[in-house]
Design an enzyme around this catalytic site. Structure first.
Site, mmCIF file in Angstrom:
data_model
loop_
_atom_site.group_PDB
_atom_site.id
_atom_site.type_symbol
_atom_site.label_atom_id
_atom_site.label_comp_id
_atom_site.label_asym_id
_atom_site.label_seq_id
_atom_site.Cartn_x
_atom_site.Cartn_y
_atom_site.Cartn_z
ATOM 1 N N MET A 153 -17.706 -17.472 -18.676
ATOM 2 C CA MET A 153 -16.647 -16.532 -18.316
ATOM 3 C C MET A 153 -16.018 -16.947 -16.981
ATOM 4 S SD MET A 153 -17.644 -12.820 -19.777
ATOM 5 C CE MET A 153 -18.689 -12.297 -18.444
ATOM 6 N N GLY B 258 -27.759 -20.379 -20.962
ATOM 7 C CA GLY B 258 -28.754 -20.265 -19.893
ATOM 8 C C GLY B 258 -29.851 -19.265 -20.232
ATOM 9 N N LYS C 266 -31.190 -17.494 -18.137
ATOM 10 C CA LYS C 266 -30.999 -16.325 -17.266
ATOM 11 C C LYS C 266 -30.572 -15.117 -18.108
ATOM 12 C CE LYS C 266 -28.392 -14.103 -13.996
ATOM 13 N NZ LYS C 266 -27.227 -13.590 -14.677
ATOM 14 N N GLU D 166 -23.210 -23.118 -9.286
ATOM 15 C CA GLU D 166 -24.071 -24.271 -9.536
ATOM 16 C C GLU D 166 -24.878 -24.100 -10.835
ATOM 17 O OE1 GLU D 166 -25.121 -28.058 -8.662
ATOM 18 O OE2 GLU D 166 -23.525 -26.887 -7.710
ATOM 19 N N GLY D 167 -25.206 -22.842 -11.186
ATOM 20 C CA GLY D 167 -25.941 -22.594 -12.438
ATOM 21 C C GLY D 167 -25.132 -23.079 -13.635
ATOM 22 N N HIS D 168 -23.860 -22.695 -13.678
ATOM 23 C CA HIS D 168 -22.981 -23.166 -14.765
ATOM 24 C C HIS D 168 -22.912 -24.699 -14.753
ATOM 25 C CE1 HIS D 168 -20.871 -19.124 -14.061
ATOM 26 N NE2 HIS D 168 -21.163 -19.069 -15.339
HETATM 27 P P1 AMP Z 1 -21.379 -16.411 -17.793
HETATM 28 O O1 AMP Z 1 -20.211 -17.117 -17.202
HETATM 29 O O2 AMP Z 1 -22.096 -15.514 -16.821
HETATM 30 O O3 AMP Z 1 -21.096 -15.770 -19.110
HETATM 31 O O4 AMP Z 1 -22.445 -17.551 -18.100
HETATM 32 C C1 AMP Z 1 -22.141 -18.656 -18.907
HETATM 33 C C2 AMP Z 1 -23.402 -19.386 -19.267
HETATM 34 O O5 AMP Z 1 -24.051 -19.826 -18.071
HETATM 35 C C3 AMP Z 1 -24.415 -18.497 -20.016
HETATM 36 O O6 AMP Z 1 -25.055 -19.270 -21.012
HETATM 37 C C4 AMP Z 1 -25.384 -18.111 -18.922
HETATM 38 O O7 AMP Z 1 -26.679 -17.808 -19.392
HETATM 39 C C5 AMP Z 1 -25.399 -19.367 -18.083
HETATM 40 N N1 AMP Z 1 -25.830 -19.088 -16.723
HETATM 41 C C6 AMP Z 1 -25.291 -18.212 -15.841
HETATM 42 N N2 AMP Z 1 -26.003 -18.190 -14.689
HETATM 43 C C7 AMP Z 1 -27.029 -19.068 -14.865
HETATM 44 C C8 AMP Z 1 -28.134 -19.489 -14.047
HETATM 45 N N3 AMP Z 1 -28.324 -19.005 -12.835
HETATM 46 N N4 AMP Z 1 -28.971 -20.406 -14.559
HETATM 47 C C9 AMP Z 1 -28.790 -20.904 -15.818
HETATM 48 N N5 AMP Z 1 -27.787 -20.547 -16.622
HETATM 49 C C10 AMP Z 1 -26.922 -19.639 -16.162
#
Ligand code: AMP
Length: 281
Positions: A30, A147, A149, A35-37
């Site tokens: 989204m 992730g 998470k 850094e996680g992404h």
């Molecule tokens: P989001 O943008 O929050 O929808 O996340 C996009 C993807 O990144 C999803 O698969 C999340 O699980 C993953 N993600 C977000 N934060 C982290 C994190 N800290 N460690 C690992 N994956 C993450």
């Protein structure tokens, strides 16, 4: 890096890649990348020959009154970050293409959506399952990375793929953390200085549970109480749930037999933060 906004163009690109026998990997996000992404993106580079990252803030997974309008967005920064990582396509569709007027079809993974975050956020996982289905149909990746998470989301996506016969391999990426243990999240941007400090109680609660299990404590109630008290010691934190459950079915567990998911949701100021760990005996 090519930026693709339209579904038809995305399909064409993907079709061409497949006809050249390229292995297409998708990382759905989204945006407001951290850094996680980027760890997921780097993992994606290694797992195929063509990498697509999608950015779409999916209104269908936000309830009325949640933070859809205020969800942090910075497309230019995201674009630069993805360019630096050598991403092939940034897919950034407009909402009218994903949900054209009159849309009335949704995907529900029934049981797995009831527990944990699903109990507090009705329709959240229906929104997630629907957008993931759409992205899989449009991009048709061979591999998609999610992730740990968002553990419940990951399990729901796995079940969706199995139940709807998608030919996509789901890869789980471990949670990426700040140096002090806080799980990275776009929503950490909501935290003030004091709240950022308070947010450490989530990872500390998980660590405390891990220590107990190492000492041989397998009783669910004791583990939950210990994790809860770690969070409740923090005046800025408000527990939404602390649950110990089966890592696949997400059913509550009274004790750890082989492994168990300890999952937390905590409100700190404006932010709703989640974290989890899989405890192994
Ligand atoms: P989001 O943008 O929050 O929808 O996340 C996009 C993807 O990144 C999803 O698969 C999340 O699980 C993953 N993600 C977000 N934060 C982290 C994190 N800290 N460690 C690992 N994956 C993450």
């Amino acid at each position: 890096m090519r930026i693709i906004e339209h579904i038809a163009e995305m399909r064409q690109w993907s079709e061409a890649a497949r006809s050249e026998e390229r292995r297409v990997v998708l990382v759905p996000t989204m945006g407001f990348l951290h850094e996680g992404h980027l760890h997921l993106v780097r993992d994606g580079k290694k797992r195929g020959d063509r990498l697509v990252v999608s950015i779409f803030v999916n209104r269908a997974q936000f309830a009325p009154g949640e933070d859809f309008a205020g969800y942090p967005r910075d497309f230019d920064r995201d674009r630069r970050l993805l360019e630096n990582e050598g991403v092939d396509v940034l897919f950034h569709p407009p909402v009218e293409e994903i949900y054209p007027e009159g849309s009335q079809t949704y995907v529900t993974v029934e049981e797995l959506s009831i527990f944990l975050c699903g109990a507090q956020r009705p329709n959240h996982f229906r929104g997630v399952a629907t957008i993931v289905t759409k992205l899989f149909n449009i991009v048709r990746p061979e591999v998609a990375i999610f992730g740990e998470k968002d553990y419940q989301q990951l399990q729901i996506v796995r079940r969706l793929v199995r139940d709807l016969n998608f030919a996509v391999e789901i890869v789980a990426h471990p949670t990426v953390r700040e140096r002090d243990g806080l799980a990275m999240s776009s929503r950490n941007a909501y935290l003030s200085g004091d709240e950022r400090q308070a947010a450490l109680c989530l990872s500390q609660a998980l660590k405390r549970a891990e220590c107990l299990v190492k000492k041989g404590v397998l009783d669910g109630a004791r583990i939950i109480a210990a994790a809860r008290s770690e969070i409740e010691a923090q005046p800025l934190a408000k527990v939404e749930y602390v649950r110990l459950c089966d890592p696949v079915t997400l059913d509550d567990l009274e004790e750890i037999r082989n492994s168990a998911l300890l999952a937390l949701a905590v409100r700190i100021g404006k932010a709703r933060l989640i974290d989890n760990t899989v405890l192994k005996r």
